[in-house]
Design a protein around this motif. Structure first.
Motif, short mmCIF file in Angstrom:
data_model
loop_
_atom_site.label_atom_id
_atom_site.label_comp_id
_atom_site.label_asym_id
_atom_site.label_seq_id
_atom_site.Cartn_x
_atom_site.Cartn_y
_atom_site.Cartn_z
N GLU A 149 -31.85 21.71 92.53
CA GLU A 149 -30.92 21.36 93.59
C GLU A 149 -30.51 22.62 94.37
OE1 GLU A 149 -27.61 19.01 92.14
OE2 GLU A 149 -26.41 19.56 93.91
N TYR A 150 -30.30 23.71 93.65
CA TYR A 150 -29.87 24.96 94.30
C TYR A 150 -31.03 25.93 94.53
CZ TYR A 150 -25.21 23.25 93.26
OH TYR A 150 -24.08 22.48 93.19
N GLU A 151 -32.23 25.47 94.19
CA GLU A 151 -33.46 26.28 94.36
C GLU A 151 -33.33 27.65 93.70
OE1 GLU A 151 -33.81 25.90 98.65
OE2 GLU A 151 -35.40 24.40 98.33
N ILE A 152 -32.93 27.64 92.43
CA ILE A 152 -32.85 28.88 91.65
C ILE A 152 -33.91 28.82 90.55
CG2 ILE A 152 -31.36 30.36 90.22
CD1 ILE A 152 -28.94 28.99 91.56
N PRO A 153 -34.76 29.85 90.42
CA PRO A 153 -35.82 29.80 89.41
C PRO A 153 -35.26 29.87 87.98
CG PRO A 153 -35.78 31.95 90.49
CD PRO A 153 -34.81 31.07 91.24
N VAL A 154 -35.92 29.14 87.08
CA VAL A 154 -35.52 29.12 85.68
C VAL A 154 -36.48 29.97 84.86
CG1 VAL A 154 -35.37 27.65 83.61
CG2 VAL A 154 -34.40 26.86 85.79
N ILE A 155 -35.90 30.86 84.03
CA ILE A 155 -36.67 31.63 83.05
C ILE A 155 -36.32 31.06 81.69
CG2 ILE A 155 -37.05 33.90 82.02
CD1 ILE A 155 -36.06 35.09 84.75
N GLU A 156 -37.36 30.57 81.00
CA GLU A 156 -37.14 29.90 79.73
C GLU A 156 -37.37 30.89 78.61
OE1 GLU A 156 -39.96 26.71 79.99
OE2 GLU A 156 -39.06 25.88 78.17
N ASP A 157 -36.30 31.24 77.90
CA ASP A 157 -36.45 32.13 76.75
C ASP A 157 -36.84 31.28 75.54
OD1 ASP A 157 -36.19 33.77 74.57
OD2 ASP A 157 -34.32 34.70 75.20
N ALA A 158 -38.16 31.20 75.31
CA ALA A 158 -38.69 30.40 74.20
C ALA A 158 -39.10 31.31 73.04
CB ALA A 158 -39.87 29.57 74.68
N ALA A 159 -38.43 32.48 72.94
CA ALA A 159 -38.78 33.46 71.90
C ALA A 159 -38.71 32.85 70.49
CB ALA A 159 -37.83 34.66 71.99
N GLU A 160 -37.79 31.88 70.32
CA GLU A 160 -37.62 31.28 68.99
C GLU A 160 -38.27 29.91 68.91
OE1 GLU A 160 -33.35 31.32 68.40
OE2 GLU A 160 -33.23 33.49 68.60
N ALA A 161 -38.94 29.50 69.97
CA ALA A 161 -39.32 28.08 70.10
C ALA A 161 -40.82 27.85 70.29
CB ALA A 161 -38.54 27.44 71.23
N LEU A 162 -41.66 28.79 69.84
CA LEU A 162 -43.10 28.53 69.92
C LEU A 162 -43.43 27.40 68.95
CD1 LEU A 162 -45.88 29.21 71.01
CD2 LEU A 162 -46.07 31.02 69.30
N GLY A 163 -43.99 26.32 69.46
CA GLY A 163 -44.28 25.14 68.63
C GLY A 163 -43.28 24.02 68.84
N SER A 164 -42.18 24.29 69.56
CA SER A 164 -41.20 23.25 69.87
C SER A 164 -41.66 22.50 71.12
CB SER A 164 -39.82 23.86 70.13
OG SER A 164 -39.35 24.50 68.97
N ARG A 165 -41.22 21.22 71.20
CA ARG A 165 -41.60 20.41 72.35
C ARG A 165 -40.40 19.58 72.82
NH1 ARG A 165 -47.10 20.44 72.62
NH2 ARG A 165 -47.28 18.59 73.93
#
Ligand SMILES: *Cc1c(COP(=O)(O)O)cnc(C)c1O
Length: 367
Positions: free
Chosen positions: A143-159
């Motif tokens: 909505e505000y056109e702000i990019p998201v950076i997903e910190d998945a450092a702990e979440a490899l294998g999560s869905r």
């Protein structure tokens, strides 16, 4: 280690590719892309922190900018904002996943815009492997056109909704540090959706050398690329990632069963079926009013039996180093921190270890 790591390392020695490039680096990147699924471009880097730093730079974050960051996380999520000379704006969690609250995110964005500064990026974390409410968060971000950076450092294998964590934002960040679900001893990766973004990350991570026969630089570069030796370890680890996820999820089930009948203790679990956690760490919260005991009581009792447990990540807005940073939200992160404890969750936990932990915990709650 899984078993094949030495094979890949030996290959690197046999080919004399002991450098931050080579077939293991290329191979690991391909294997990560295949594992996560979809049309991805991945850059293997020296750490998850480096990946976050490059993601911010590639979102155009500069001195004086503001970046929204989940408060309840490990400091490495927020530190790269400061490396850029930017200011972190912390946002509280919601109760279901302990991750960024979408409503508070919206409020924070509106308030910052009112103050005259639109945030340049949003860093959302999948804490302990539990997927954040990505649909709601992306809706606000878009909505505000702000990019998201997903910190998945702990979440490899999560869905989340059957899509791999790390593939939702403009950038996804993975870590292969020694404490994560798989490791390259130290390492990380930046997950991108275009070849341009990946190429730029590789360029910046290898000292930003322009295309010239001599050493020519038009930008500040970094020494952030993963070595071919570490990537060899990573390739061996990718072979056992599926098993590791199964093992960690079984450890979570073990604790869920153990605490089923203990009043005042909740095992941190997925709020609904669309949240598939790798359960990197199993965590509980203890309500002292019901259990008549605190998480610190349990931590010390376990320590008596030589069993290590740890409090949760202390929210960033409560950290001395970020005392001046703006914060939006209430006391959800703080309350979870006060009540929460991470329990032994290593993939190498034996049946004997589990029996020992169970005995100690049952004994503690009896008194
Ligand atoms: C481990 C971790 C990082 C940093 O990764 P490194 O590879 O150790 O630099 C970032 N964010 C979170 C949430 C982490 O747990």
């Amino acid at each position: 280690m899984g078993g094949s790591e030495m094979k890949y390392i030996n290959e690197a020695f046999d080919n004399n590719w002991v450098a931050p490039l080579g077939s293991n680096v290329d191979g690991l990147e391909k294997e990560i892309e295949n594992y996560l699924g979809g049309n991805l471009h991945t850059a293997a880097l020296s750490s998850g922190t480096a990946a976050l730093h490059l993601a911010l730079l590639q979102c155009g974050v500069m001195r004086g900018d503001e970046v929204i960051c989940q408060s309840m996380t490990f400091s490495a999520s927020a530190n790269p904002i400061v490396y850029c000379g930017a200011v972190p704006v912390f946002v509280d969690s919601e109760k279901d996943t302990w991750n960024m609250c979408p409503e508070t995110l919206q409020l924070a964005i509106e308030e910052r815009i009112k103050k005259g500064k639109k945030p340049k990026a949003i860093i959302v974390v999948h804490l302990y492997g539990m997927p954040a409410k990505m649909e709601e968060i992306l809706k606000v971000a878009n909505e505000y056109e702000i990019p998201v950076i997903e910190d998945a450092a702990e979440a490899l294998g999560s869905r989340y909704k059957n899509r791999a964590c790390g593939t939702f934002g403009r950038f996804g960040v993975l870590s292969f540090n020694g404490n994560k679900i798989i490791t390259t001893s130290g390492g990380g990766a930046l997950v991108c959706h275009t070849k341009e973004d990946k190429d730029k990350a590789v360029f910046l991570s290898t000292q930003a050398r322009d295309d010239a026969p001599h050493y020519q630089h038009s930008e500040i570069g970094y020494n952030y690329r993963m070595s071919n030796i570490c990537a060899g370890i990573g390739r061996g680890q990718m072979e056992v990632l599926g098993d590791r996820v199964k093992t960690r999820r079984k450890i979570h089930d073990f604790y869920a069963e153990l605490f089923r009948t203990v009043d005042g203790v909740e095992v941190f679990s997925a709020p609904a079926r669309e949240y598939f956690s790798n359960h990197w760490l199993s965590a509980i919260t203890i309500d002292p009013d019901i259990a008549q005991k605190t998480r610190e009581d349990l931590r010390l009792a376990l320590l008596e039996d030589n069993i290590e447990s740890r409090p949760l990540w202390k929210p960033m807005h409560l950290q001395p180093v970020f005392a001046d940073a703006p914060y939006y939200g209430g006391e959800i992160g703080q309350s979870v921190f006060n009540k929460g404890l991470c329990l032994p969750s290593g993939s190498n936990l034996t049946e004997y270890d589990k029996q020992r932990i169970a005995k100690s915990i049952i004994q503690f709650f009896k008194h």
